[in-house]
Design a protein around this motif. Structure first.
Motif, mmCIF file in Angstrom:
data_model
loop_
_atom_site.group_PDB
_atom_site.id
_atom_site.type_symbol
_atom_site.label_atom_id
_atom_site.label_comp_id
_atom_site.label_asym_id
_atom_site.label_seq_id
_atom_site.Cartn_x
_atom_site.Cartn_y
_atom_site.Cartn_z
ATOM 1 N N ASN A 1 4.229 8.060 -7.729
ATOM 2 C CA ASN A 1 3.526 6.890 -6.935
ATOM 3 C C ASN A 1 3.030 6.988 -5.598
ATOM 4 O O ASN A 1 4.341 7.405 -4.780
ATOM 5 N N GLY A 2 2.498 7.585 -4.719
ATOM 6 C CA GLY A 2 3.001 8.064 -3.139
ATOM 7 C C GLY A 2 3.265 9.050 -3.469
ATOM 8 O O GLY A 2 3.990 9.175 -2.296
ATOM 9 N N ALA B 1 1.064 7.691 1.960
ATOM 10 C CA ALA B 1 0.514 9.134 1.187
ATOM 11 C C ALA B 1 -0.947 8.714 0.861
ATOM 12 O O ALA B 1 -1.565 9.328 0.514
ATOM 13 N N ASP B 2 -2.235 7.353 2.056
ATOM 14 C CA ASP B 2 -2.699 7.253 1.456
ATOM 15 C C ASP B 2 -3.767 7.551 2.819
ATOM 16 O O ASP B 2 -3.401 7.431 3.688
ATOM 17 N N SER B 3 -4.431 8.582 2.769
ATOM 18 C CA SER B 3 -5.519 9.416 3.965
ATOM 19 C C SER B 3 -5.536 8.108 4.860
ATOM 20 O O SER B 3 -6.259 8.605 5.826
ATOM 21 N N ASP B 4 -6.775 7.455 4.422
ATOM 22 C CA ASP B 4 -7.390 6.325 5.207
ATOM 23 C C ASP B 4 -6.219 5.739 5.802
ATOM 24 O O ASP B 4 -7.061 4.434 6.777
ATOM 25 N N LEU B 5 -5.156 5.762 5.202
ATOM 26 C CA LEU B 5 -4.138 4.457 5.970
ATOM 27 C C LEU B 5 -3.593 4.769 6.771
ATOM 28 O O LEU B 5 -2.786 4.113 7.428
ATOM 29 N N ALA C 1 -3.868 16.680 -2.169
ATOM 30 C CA ALA C 1 -4.357 15.874 -2.001
ATOM 31 C C ALA C 1 -6.309 15.227 -2.626
ATOM 32 O O ALA C 1 -7.146 14.433 -1.262
ATOM 33 N N HIS D 1 0.407 -1.134 0.239
ATOM 34 C CA HIS D 1 -0.283 0.112 -0.486
ATOM 35 C C HIS D 1 0.427 1.130 -0.596
ATOM 36 O O HIS D 1 2.415 1.230 0.145
ATOM 37 N N LEU D 2 0.056 2.597 0.143
ATOM 38 C CA LEU D 2 1.125 3.587 0.040
ATOM 39 C C LEU D 2 1.216 4.067 1.061
ATOM 40 O O LEU D 2 0.172 4.554 2.175
ATOM 41 N N TRP D 3 1.891 3.559 2.341
ATOM 42 C CA TRP D 3 1.602 2.993 3.450
ATOM 43 C C TRP D 3 1.790 4.874 4.084
ATOM 44 O O TRP D 3 1.113 5.093 4.633
#
Lengths: 330, 429
Positions: free
Chosen positions: B251-252, A181-185, B412, A177-179
């Motif tokens: 990515n990311g 960069a992912d707002s949910d994670l 974002a 995952h995007l550890w």
């Protein structure tokens, strides 16, 4: 301890030489005039008190004072806004989410870290090969500084970084995952790093607690026919209670004040998805130079921690400290 | 050299709270040394590592041997720490005599402390040598600082990756850039690297779209009024939205730092993992530490932000800033004289040759630049109609940071073009 000696003395003086066994006979009651006692108190307490007042109480008071001003840290303090800073903070969705994030971390610490800590502590309390080495390994992350931990994990968790590579190598590529960069994670990533960092401390604390439990109690339970699990569940863990309650206290306060790791790894981002009360405070105070507002946030954070600490003392820690600290305070 | 690294990390909650509280504890009333007598200037600059650190030390030593009565106490301080140390120092009664200054709205905010020396009369004889850029170190028409180098933001790109994707020339318009993004994607190359974790790199994008959409007068007036209400600001946000829709970034990117490690946006370009990056001229100084390929500089090219067809702004305007120094009221006349020395052609040449400055403030030292790509950057800087100071620096700190946060949220996927423009009004608490 401090309190018991004078108590005994005071009792002993009027009753004179004891008949019976209860109070030890005091043959030569030393006279300690009130002034001298006060002088002693002053002398012994002064250094600690000065530091405490100067570096703890005064800054809190000054923060409260600043918090009613609108102030960028440079000009004169002349724009009194009353409680507007507090109202603004409490109605800012970013700050509301920050409080929520702190509570999520606190809750997760309780339900995830505590069982793991107890489990590992019980394991490491057994006699086995390499126990010392294992204890060292478990405790090692706690010794590493927060900044180093955060930079380390920042690099490890980059897209295509160490974690992703390992997952791919063991055939769990779909788990990448995007550890950060992912707002949910991202909040859960933060929790994982915090757990890695602090769990060693909890384990060592609980190990110390376990070593304070006399082995005879468990032996007696086993002799009485308890299974290993029953002995653990009904003898060891209840006796570990005081240590667990202290751990919970430290963990909750730590969760509420969480700062360094989050600040370095994400600065509270992306889009404030990992903002905590403390990162919000530093962002508004030092990044935006809203020192009055930042002080208000600091006071709110302080109030939350303080109220929690008081309630926890009153309702949870009381039974552990009863008789030692709380005598006569009922 | 303003590396614009991320803000300080060491402060804990308690420390922060204590600092907030202690900021104004000390009383004022600095003592200024007598004129003519021996003086020691305490000097805070941000070059904590070489080559900058020893370059500045050499300059201090040289000035001391020419003026034996002036000694220096040089204190290199981490770039990020200036944001916390400067307000504390200016509130206290013992600020440094000379310190790092980036000008703009932050300078104006610091002037409010009353501790900055008015350099207007001391510099009027020679400040003109530094060109119109030196105006960035003014507040209320008075000179409160002197720059020693200038910056401009543009695209650093990998010539090898562009070639691999079949791109022949630098994009002239934003549509060209979008086409290039598509080509790079087709060639399985990450088109654009960005360090969104740090927020300010995001702001560069939005600000460049603003410069292309809004006339200079509108930008200047709106920034001064701290109110970006003109429709062109919203239009810029829409342009940015269109561009973001091409998903041009690595990515990311939301979690990527700008300058930290090989996985940072600077590192990705230096190592050929991404084709381009919108960054300042300082990237040349940031990349060597992050690059595994030591010949990366040969593969780098530079082009300015493309034009936006139909935009009402200056299609050549640059976005940038610079580094300089301010004197405090605690200092003597030796301080402005020292700043004059730093701005002189010979010292400026030294700075460029030592790589302590990239683009010198004094154009007389331009001949000291040897890197061919940097010569391209310099040529553009000299050609541009105007070089707008980064908005977060041009605005008062609180408004500028509120803007950066809103742009970062926009990257974002949160907020709207209108909300970004409106965010500037949030600051000021």
């Amino acid at each position: 301890m401090v309190e018991t000696t004078p108590l005994v003395l005071r009792k002993a003086v009027p009753t004179g030489p004891a008949v019976g066994t209860a109070p030890p006979p005091v043959t030569r009651p030393r006279r300690r005039p009130a002034t001298r006692r006060r002088l002693e108190l002053l002398l012994l307490l002064a250094p600690a008190l000065t530091l405490f007042v100067g570096f703890v109480l005064a800054p809190i008071a000054v923060a409260v004072y600043y918090s009613v001003y609108r102030w960028n840290g440079f000009g004169p303090l002349d724009d009194v806004v009353g409680f507007a800073n507090y109202r603004q903070a409490l109605s800012d969705p970013v700050f509301q989410h920050a409080i929520e994030h702190n509570l999520v971390i606190a809750l997760l610490s309780l339900v995830v870290q505590l069982p793991i800590s107890i489990g590992v502590a019980l394991l490491l309390n057994r006699r086995m090969h390499g126990r010392a080495v294992l204890r060292l390994v478990v405790f090692a992350p706690y010794v590493v500084s927060e900044a180093v931990t955060a930079v380390l994990w920042l690099l490890i968790l980059q897209p295509g970084g160490f974690v992703d590579e390992v997952l791919r190598d063991v055939g769990l590529g779909h788990f990448v995952h995007l550890w950060l960069a992912d707002s949910d994670l991202v909040l859960y990533t933060m929790f994982a790093v915090v757990t890695w960092k602090y769990i060693g401390f909890g384990i060592i604390l609980l190990l110390a607690g376990l070593q304070g439990i006399p082995a005879e109690l468990r032996e007696a339970a086993l002799l009485d026919g308890a299974t290993g699990w029953q002995a653990t569940r009904f003898v060891t863990i209840p006796l570990l209670g005081p240590t667990i309650r202290i751990w919970i206290f430290l963990s909750m306060i730590g969760s509420l004040q969480l700062f360094d790791i989050v600040w370095i790894m994400t600065s509270g981002g992306p889009a404030n998805a990992s903002t905590t009360m403390a990162t919000y405070l530093v962002d508004r105070g030092f990044r935006r130079y809203e020192f009055g507002y930042g002080s208000a946030v600091a006071v709110i954070l302080f109030a939350i921690c303080f109220v929690f600490a008081l309630l926890y003392q009153r309702f949870a820690l009381r039974r552990d400290t009863d008789g030692a600290l709380t005598r006569g305070l009922a | 050299m303003n590396l614009r690294r991320r803000p300080a990390l060491a402060a804990s909650t308690l420390l922060a709270a204590a600092l907030l509280a202690l900021t104004a504890c000390s009383s004022s009333g600095g003592s200024s040394a007598k004129k003519g007598g021996p003086v020691t200037l305490t000097w805070w600059h941000n070059a904590t590592t070489d080559p900058g650190k020893s370059a500045w030390q050499r300059i201090a030593d040289a000035y001391h041997s020419a003026h034996p009565k002036v000694s220096f106490k040089v204190q290199p301080i981490q770039n990020e720490q200036f944001t916390t140390k400067v307000p504390v120092a200016l509130q206290g009664d013992n600020p440094p005599d000379v310190y790092q200054q980036w000008g703009g709205g932050a300078l104006a905010t610091q002037v409010e402390s009353g501790k900055l020396m008015d350099l207007t009369s001391a510099t009027q004889g020679w400040i003109g040598q530094l060109g119109p850029g030196a105006k960035g170190w003014q507040a209320g028409g008075k000179q409160y600082g002197v720059p020693y180098d200038y910056h401009i933001v543009g695209f650093w790109y990998r010539k090898d990756l562009f070639q691999q994707a079949g791109i022949t020339g630098a994009p002239a318009t934003i549509d060209d850039l979008k086409a290039d993004v598509a080509k790079l994607k087709a060639a399985h190359i990450a088109p654009v690297a960005i360090g969104s974790k740090d927020r300010w790199p995001d702001a560069f994008w939005w600000e460049y779209f603003v410069l292309r959409e809004c006339p200079q007068a509108t930008v200047t007036k709106s920034l001064a009024a701290k109110s970006l209400d003109d429709a062109c600001f919203t239009k810029a946000g829409e342009d940015l939205k269109d561009f973001l829709a091409t998903k041009p970034f690595q990515n990311g990117f939301l979690g990527t730092p700008a300058q930290q490690g090989a996985g940072s946006s600077a590192g990705l370009v230096a190592n050929g993992k991404a084709a381009m990056e919108l960054q300042g001229d300082w990237e040349m100084a940031v990349m060597p530490a992050l690059a595994t390929d030591k010949n990366f500089a040969d593969k780098l090219g530079w082009f300015p932000f493309p034009s936006v067809p139909g935009g009402g702004g200056d299609q050549q305007a640059g976005l940038g800033g610079g580094d300089g120094f301010s004197c405090t009221t605690k200092a003597t006349d030796a301080c402005p004289d020292f700043l004059k020395y730093v701005a002189s052609a010979s010292v400026q040449r030294q700075l460029v040759q030592a790589k302590a400055a990239t683009l010198p403030a004094n154009p007389a030292a331009n001949d000291a630049i040897s890197d061919p790509t940097l010569k391209v950057v310099l040529a553009y800087l000299q050609k541009v109609g105007y070089n707008q100071l980064y908005f977060d620096q041009a605005l008062p700190t609180s408004n500028g940071q509120a803007l950066n946060e809103a742009v970062a949220n926009f990257f974002a996927g949160q907020g709207s073009p209108k909300a970004v423009a409106d965010s500037v009004k949030q600051g000021g608490s």
